[in-house]
Enzyme design. Structure first.
Site, PDB file in Angstrom:
ATOM      1  N   VAL A   1       0.850  -1.200   0.000  1.00 29.39           N
ATOM      2  CA  VAL A   1       0.000   0.000   0.000  1.00 29.39           C
ATOM      3  C   VAL A   1       0.880   1.241   0.000  1.00 29.39           C
ATOM      4  CG1 VAL A   1      -1.774   1.291   1.234  1.00 29.39           C
ATOM      5  CG2 VAL A   1      -1.908  -1.197   1.119  1.00 29.39           C
ATOM      6  N   GLY A   2       1.570   1.477   1.118  1.00 32.39           N
ATOM      7  CA  GLY A   2       2.452   2.634   1.191  1.00 32.39           C
ATOM      8  C   GLY A   2       3.891   2.315   0.855  1.00 32.39           C
TER       9      GLY A   2
ATOM     10  N   SER B   1       7.625  -0.572   3.979  1.00 35.22           N
ATOM     11  CA  SER B   1       8.399  -1.712   4.472  1.00 35.22           C
ATOM     12  C   SER B   1       9.199  -2.334   3.335  1.00 35.22           C
ATOM     13  CB  SER B   1       7.470  -2.760   5.094  1.00 35.22           C
ATOM     14  OG  SER B   1       8.204  -3.880   5.535  1.00 35.22           O
ATOM     15  N   LEU B   2       8.525  -2.731   2.275  1.00 36.55           N
ATOM     16  CA  LEU B   2       9.191  -3.371   1.143  1.00 36.55           C
ATOM     17  C   LEU B   2      10.134  -2.407   0.439  1.00 36.55           C
ATOM     18  CD1 LEU B   2       9.115  -6.123  -0.389  1.00 36.55           C
ATOM     19  CD2 LEU B   2       7.479  -5.056  -1.947  1.00 36.55           C
TER      20      LEU B   2
ATOM     21  N   HIS C   1       0.850  -1.921   8.934  1.00 36.85           N
ATOM     22  CA  HIS C   1       1.494  -1.794  10.232  1.00 36.85           C
ATOM     23  C   HIS C   1       1.238  -3.040  11.082  1.00 36.85           C
ATOM     24  CE1 HIS C   1       3.144   0.745  13.514  1.00 36.85           C
ATOM     25  NE2 HIS C   1       2.364   0.019  14.269  1.00 36.85           N
TER      26      HIS C   1
ATOM     27  N   ASP D   1       4.679   0.615  16.933  1.00 35.15           N
ATOM     28  CA  ASP D   1       4.127   1.153  18.175  1.00 35.15           C
ATOM     29  C   ASP D   1       2.654   0.840  18.392  1.00 35.15           C
ATOM     30  OD1 ASP D   1       6.540   2.285  18.895  1.00 35.15           O
ATOM     31  OD2 ASP D   1       6.146   4.123  17.795  1.00 35.15           O
TER      32      ASP D   1
ATOM     33  N   VAL E   1      37.317  30.509   9.320  1.00 32.49           N
ATOM     34  CA  VAL E   1      37.998  31.661   8.741  1.00 32.49           C
ATOM     35  C   VAL E   1      37.852  31.734   7.229  1.00 32.49           C
ATOM     36  CG1 VAL E   1      39.683  31.881  10.591  1.00 32.49           C
ATOM     37  CG2 VAL E   1      40.176  30.371   8.649  1.00 32.49           C
TER      38      VAL E   1
ATOM     39  N   GLU F   1      31.922  27.737  13.885  1.00 30.99           N
ATOM     40  CA  GLU F   1      32.162  26.547  14.699  1.00 30.99           C
ATOM     41  C   GLU F   1      31.887  26.763  16.183  1.00 30.99           C
ATOM     42  OE1 GLU F   1      35.793  24.101  13.045  1.00 30.99           O
ATOM     43  OE2 GLU F   1      36.306  26.221  13.147  1.00 30.99           O
TER      44      GLU F   1
END
Length: 1276
Positions: free
Chosen positions: A268-269, A272-273, A360, A369, A1035, A1206
């Site tokens: 789908v999105g 993962s793959l 998911h 999660d 510099v 810096e």
């Protein structure tokens, strides 16, 4: 992900079964768009689907806005990482990239204009992504909240700015753009704050932007001719040679296809793959795309809860929950609130907008999660039920969880007796784990301390984590198991109306960010035309925001161009027995393989080889290179190269190097006073150690080279992303004179010291390949390869012995400093010298001995990095100050004050300086930060909260600018004046994001007394200014500015006779000549006499930071930071403040977040944004104030300026010591020793384990928890 990039206008793709319809409304031809997929097609669009031999093609631009149009879903704009988007998934979608939003050639969007004019871009490489994130948000929400704006930027990373100006520029789009100051009815935009006239100018511009947006801007709409509702019910099939993509239109058909192709993944999105797409050997014969099935997109509310289609994206789920929760009774929303809590921090907005809820769940990732809370939740909820979700990651947002949890308890009505209990954890095993047995044993128990104690014991016994567990951090992860359980226990007690000594919820996901940067006033008598001292916008700012700024890998393909991929060593130390390239040459498209034998001249330099010849000395060392027609073919060819090794014993750590006496250079040593006498006079003596990890540069533009051979005289054009001209090394490798190698650099997408030495070797590799094949060669490293090959900041180990008096005065100190230099010299000699020279920081230690060693190991060579040794040295000496303050019981700031340099003084190497501005910065920071009052409030907060603690710290700084050798302080410039009055300025400095070209134009404008619009800068090239030196050390601007100033002054003087003859004439009437000039600082350091004028001048500053930590998880949030910096007279205060802020946030990353892991074999394991976390928007202080010290001067530098690029880095340590202060408060309340040492980086793991308590003790009683010492090594 490559840099071919963020572009290509509006790309609208409509797929049918047999054809591709492609419209491009932008500025680049379709040939270049298609070139992003690895080949540059000249055939019909049908070839677009069939060109890939290994996988469905992917759009490899950085970020875009995807607008799908389906008959069963409303139109929605999705921000997307297009490197994850399969082309076939874009059927029916309008893809808008940054040039479709706005362009210099047509019209820029207010989103782009505000970001540029509010100085929200430095190197500019990340800027188009920022634009697209906010563009997508505003298309979905015309008046977003600040929470939505910050959430929209969750998935964007910036290494330069520190995020403050980005947030400020986009805050004007929020619902409440005016704060209505303290109820007065007055607008904050109308206030003259602190007399900063320049700041007021910025506010006026913002108001003008708002009017522009409201009156003139019209957003692009979905192309009506591309609405494909009538096609939605048709099955779509796309085929390449190896992969078939099927997009069914009905659920029945999907089930039939899954039965027919059981191993076919559902995409789908593609979040993962898609991460595995770079593996040329990994492919799927069939991929199923169920997004067009109506049932997969359904959303409805029923009596039992919410029905959500599996293909709904996580962002859509979040919005549904946010809209639904206020409409339902509280008892029916508990699981929704828990899910929403996780969704706010899960991934970034681009991933949330594409990743599906079903994906998911079914991918079963251990760190996912939502799975624990979905497993813990039930469909029927009531008043006697509680459910919560928890997660802890290395970074608060857009990071995989280390551990997550979902917990639910149901009580007997009206009691605290447990009827049902669910405890689930992620991040422990390969999938979500349930403590089912523990829950069963706890049913019937009352919700009290005895139950908690038994629950912790049961969970630790049931949920095991072996010593060899992937990811390490075993003790910390197991501590989180019981910490989350305890937090749930507290929440439930609170819900049951029990009295608990705890504070409010730790996280505030929508903090009101308050930022302020005080710019300087300019002389009222200064000409309005004179831009020096004014906050002039970055010269390329608008081009950054529109994506029209060209970086190396954006250069259009050249006829006959080849792509190059390198073969690197997999051994840390070994002899090369043989290299077999026969299989690689058989890969279609591979042209040749280049090895050390193909180098006509010198293979590198005296210290390092371009191609390893007989022996490899680190993992990642380049052995050979494969050149092919496409990058995919080159990478596949590189995998076919076979190398036989004979192992040798590697040296990997500083400890190993000390044991084997393995050093890169001789010991560097400084002594001051009589150290033995000093120790004898001291009241007390303490000894200790500090370990500090390295740091990746993580510039957004990876190393890139394009080499184009010319047709005659063996000339070559070398386009390279570098901080230092590469012509000398390339000429040496090709056995040519340097005048035949033309190096070009327009701009660099971030460097921070990481592109000083290595780009020359990458240029050599590409040049040798071009010389061998006779064709142009492009070599652009992908992120993982860049991180594998190049080194970073030097890991540090320091041992100290300090003698001091009871009043905190340090009488003597003996320091031994070690750095891990890696396998070659690179810049390690200079770095250890700077550590020795700068280790005193702001403190006058009367009797001091410092010894420094650069260790030689079999790791990739570490190199220059912003601050160049001072961040390590400064943290080391501040650790000593804290140790003295702890032993004496005195406030840390008092011990700092009593030891700080005062008045005119000399360093340990006898260089004279005046510490007046050091004290001015210190006192100003105390006042601006309201330090003493806030410290009292911090102490009061800590008395009232046991599991949360605050800390505050103020740190002074004496920073030496520049190099300790005159050679590095030389520069050149060439200024052309054309007959039409226009001026072309070129110089030897390179634009890295620090605004060097902008400042050069400001200087030329002042010196020639002409408007900025008359002046142009083209590029840095060895053809115009040869023998360029490093653009580094703060510099670069100053030395090149002197050269530009000299050239302009000579030209102006030459125009004197003409001006006298025609005093009323215009600039155009006077001009007719050109000139060139250079000048530099004089510095020296004699290591034999231990004396010298090592640095041109010193810069001073101070920073105060306040933090809050969660003692149960180790998480912290940065509440406020105040910085006072002695910048003298800034040439461009907006650019300089941006440099200070960006350096500070980068320092926060070094000291609290960024950690590099290696395997015991010497292979780096942190090679991507997944595993290596730099600061994000969520990591900046909620209140961030930067002040430039007024009335300061610097007689050495041009216009009395100072180089601040810096210096701000080390001030990030104020966050480190504020965290330490909070940890000390927790330990003091628990009766633990306060003389503890915290190593850097101060990650969530180190913070949590330092807050030792009953839960950490529970974990350590299990003998199998201790890590095997050789499993995973964090280098220090």
């Amino acid at each position: 992900m490559t840099q071919l990039q963020r572009k290509y206008g509006i790309l609208t793709l409509i797929f049918e079964k047999t054809r591709v319809h492609l419209d491009v409304l932008g500025f680049f031809p379709s040939r270049q768009i298609l070139g992003n997929f690895g080949t540059y097609l000249k055939a019909l669009p049908i070839a677009f689907l069939h060109k890939s031999n290994s996988r469905i093609p992917y759009l490899k631009s950085l970020q875009g806005c995807l607008t799908p149009q389906f008959s069963f879903t409303p139109q929605r704009h999705h921000p997307a990482n297009s490197c994850l988007l399969p082309i076939s998934s874009l059927h029916g979608a309008a893809v808008t990239t940054v040039e479709g939003v706005g362009s210099i050639k047509n019209r820029i969007n207010p989103i782009q204009e505000r970001l540029a004019k509010c100085h929200g871009s430095q190197c500019g490489f990340c800027t188009p992504g920022m634009v697209m994130s906010i563009y997508a948000l505003l298309r979905n929400h015309v008046k977003p909240s600040m929470e939505q704006i910050i959430s929209a930027l969750d998935g964007n990373l910036c290494r330069c700015t520190g995020y403050r100006p980005i947030i400020d520029s986009y805050a004007s789009f929020a619902k409440q753009t005016c704060c209505q100051l303290r109820g007065t009815g007055q607008c904050c935009l109308d206030q003259e704050e602190l007399g900063c006239s320049s700041s007021a100018g910025v506010r006026v511009v913002i108001k003008l932007f708002i009017l522009t947006f409201l009156k003139t801007y019209k957003s692009l709409s979905f192309p009506p001719q591309r609405i494909v509702q009538e096609q939605q019910r048709k099955t779509l099939i796309f085929c390449s040679k190896r992969t078939t993509w099927i997009s069914p239109s009905t659920l029945k058909e999907l089930l039939e296809l899954k039965a027919k192709y059981p191993k076919a993944p559902l995409v789908v999105g593609n979040t993962s793959l898609g991460l595995k797409k770079n593996d040329c050997d990994a492919y799927h014969p069939v991929i199923l795309h169920p997004l067009r099935i109506p049932e997969m997109q359904v959303f409805s509310i029923t009596d039992d809860g919410i029905v959500i289609g599996a293909a709904c994206c996580l962002a859509q789920l979040r919005d549904i929950l946010m809209e639904t929760i206020p409409k339902l009774p509280e008892e029916k929303t508990k699981i929704y609130q828990a899910l929403l809590q996780q969704l706010r921090t899960l991934a970034g907005e681009q991933i949330r907008s594409m990743a599906s809820l079903g994906g998911h769940v079914v991918s079963r990732g251990s760190a996912w999660d939502l799975n624990p809370i979905l497993s813990a939740g039930k469909s029927v909820l009531n008043l006697d039920e509680f459910i919560s979700a928890f997660r802890q990651a290395d970074r608060q947002k857009n990071a995989f969880s280390i551990v997550n949890a979902g917990l639910r308890v149901l009580f007997s009505p009206g009691t605290d007796t447990i009827v049902d209990l669910s405890i689930l954890y992620g991040g422990i095993g390969s999938t979500t784990l349930s403590a089912r047995k523990s829950c069963e044993k706890l049913i019937g128990r009352q919700w009290n301390d005895q139950m908690l104690s038994e629950a912790c014991k049961l969970v630790l016994e049931e949920i095991s984590l072996p010593p060899s567990a992937s990811g390490g951090k075993v003790e910390y992860r197991r501590t989180l198991l019981v910490s989350f359980l305890f937090r749930f226990y507290l929440e439930v007690l609170h819900g049951l109306h029990q009295m608990v000594r705890t504070g409010q919820a730790f996280y505030n996901y929508c903090s009101d960010l308050k930022t302020h940067s005080c710019l300087q006033d300019v002389d009222p008598g200064q000409s309005p035309q004179d831009p020096v001292g004014r906050p002039v916008m970055h010269q390329s700012g608008i081009k950054h925001t529109t994506g029209e700024a060209v970086y190396i890998d954006d250069i259009r393909p050249v006829d006959g161009e080849l792509s190059l991929a390198v073969v690197t060593s997999v051994k840390a130390h070994a002899k090369i027995k043989s290299i077999d390239i026969s299989e690689a040459l058989q890969v279609p498209g591979v042209i040749n393989v280049v090895t050390a034998k193909d180098v006509p001249g010198k293979n590198g330099n005296d210290e390092e080889e371009a191609f390893a010849k007989d022996k490899v000395i680190c993992v990642g060392q380049i052995i050979c290179a494969v050149v092919a027609e496409t990058l995919t073919q080159a990478k596949c060819g590189a995998k076919k190269v076979k190398i036989a090794y004979e192992d040798l014993q590697p040296v990997l750590t500083i400890k190993d190097a000390i044991k084997h006496n393995s050093y890169i250079t001789k010991e560097r040593k400084l002594e001051k006073g009589d150290i033995e006498k000093g120790f004898k006079s001291a009241d007390k003596i303490i000894e200790g150690e500090l370990h500090m990890g390295g740091q990746e540069h993580f510039y957004l533009e990876t190393n890139s080279v394009l080499v184009i051979p010319r047709m005659e005289d063996k000339e070559m054009d070398v386009y390279v992303s570098t901080q230092h001209a590469t012509d000398k090394l390339v000429a040496s490798a090709l056995n040519l004179q340097s005048n035949k190698i033309m190096c070009h650099t327009k701009r660099v997408g971030g460097a921070f010291g990481g592109k000083i030495t290595k780009p020359s070797f990458f240029a050599v590799i590409a040049a040798v390949a071009a010389n061998k094949t006779g064709r142009p060669v492009r070599f652009a490293l992908e992120r993982d390869m860049d991180m594998l090959i190049t080194g970073g900041r030097h890991p540090f180990f320091g041992k100290y012995k300090v003698g001091f008096m009871k009043d905190g005065r340090i009488m003597a100190a003996d320091f031994q400093c070690y750095i891990n230099g890696g396998c070659t010299k690179d810049e390690s000699e200079l770095v250890i010298e700077y550590i020795v020279l700068k280790v005193d920081n702001a403190y006058n230690i009367p009797n001091l001995r410092v010894r420094g060693h650069a260790c030689k190991t079999n790791l990739p060579s570490n190199t220059a990095f912003r601050g160049f040794g001072f961040p390590q040295a400064g943290l080391f000496v501040e650790t000593c100050i804290v140790a003295v303050a702890t032993k004496t019981g005195l406030p840390h700031e008092k011990v700092r004050e009593i030891n700080m340099y005062k008045g005119v003084n000399r360093t340990a190497f006898k260089e004279k300086f005046d510490a007046e501005n050091l004290w001015k910065c210190w006192k100003e920071c105390l006042v601006k930060s309201d330090y003493h009052s806030r410290k009292t409030k911090v102490e009061e907060f800590n008395r009232k909260n046991y599991w949360k603690k605050k800390g505050i710290a103020i740190i002074p700084m004496k920073f030496s600018v520049g190099f300790n050798a005159t050679y590095f302080h030389q520069a050149g410039a060439l200024v052309h004046i054309y007959l039409d009055g226009s001026v072309l300025v070129t110089h030897g400095g390179i634009e890295l994001g620090q605004g060097i070209h902008t400042k050069m134009l400001q200087i030329a404008s002042r010196e020639l007394k002409i408007p900025l619009s008359y002046i142009h800068f083209c590029e840095t090239s060895s053809t115009t200014v040869p023998n360029g030196k490093y653009t580094a050390g703060s510099v670069g601007t100053e030395i090149n500015a002197r050269a530009v100033q000299d050239a302009c002054q000579i030209l102006w003087k030459r125009l004197d006779p003409i001006r006298r003859k025609n005093p009323k004439g215009k600039w155009e009437d006077w001009v007719s000549d050109v000139s060139v000039s250079s000048r530099g600082y004089v510095t020296d350091m004699n290591w034999e006499s231990k004396k010298g004028h090592a640095f041109p001048y010193f810069l001073y500053g101070a920073a105060c930071s306040e933090v809050e930590i969660d003692c149960l998880t180790g998480a912290h949030k940065n509440i406020r930071t105040d910085i006072v910096m002695d910048a003298s007279f800034s040439i461009n205060p907006a650019i300089d403040i941006g440099q200070i802020e960006g350096a500070f946030i980068q320092g926060v990353g070094l000291y609290t977040l960024e950690e590099i892991y290696f395997s015991p074999e010497g292979e780096q394991l942190t090679l991507s944004p997944d595993t290596y976390k730099i600061p994000a928007v969520c990591d900046i202080p909620e209140q961030f104030h930067v002040y430039l010290l007024p009335n300061s001067c610097n007689s050495i530098a041009i216009y009395s300026s100072k180089g601040v690029g810096e210096a701000g880095f080390f001030l990030g340590s104020s966050v480190f010591f504020a965290i330490r202060d909070a940890v000390a408060a927790a330990r003091k309340e628990r009766g633990l020793p306060l003389d503890f040492t915290l190593n850097s980086p101060l990650t969530v793991e180190r913070i949590r384990m330092a807050c030792d308590d009953i839960f950490t003790k529970m974990v350590t009683v299990f003998p199998f928890l201790f890590m095997h010492p050789g499993l995973v090594i964090t280098w220090s």
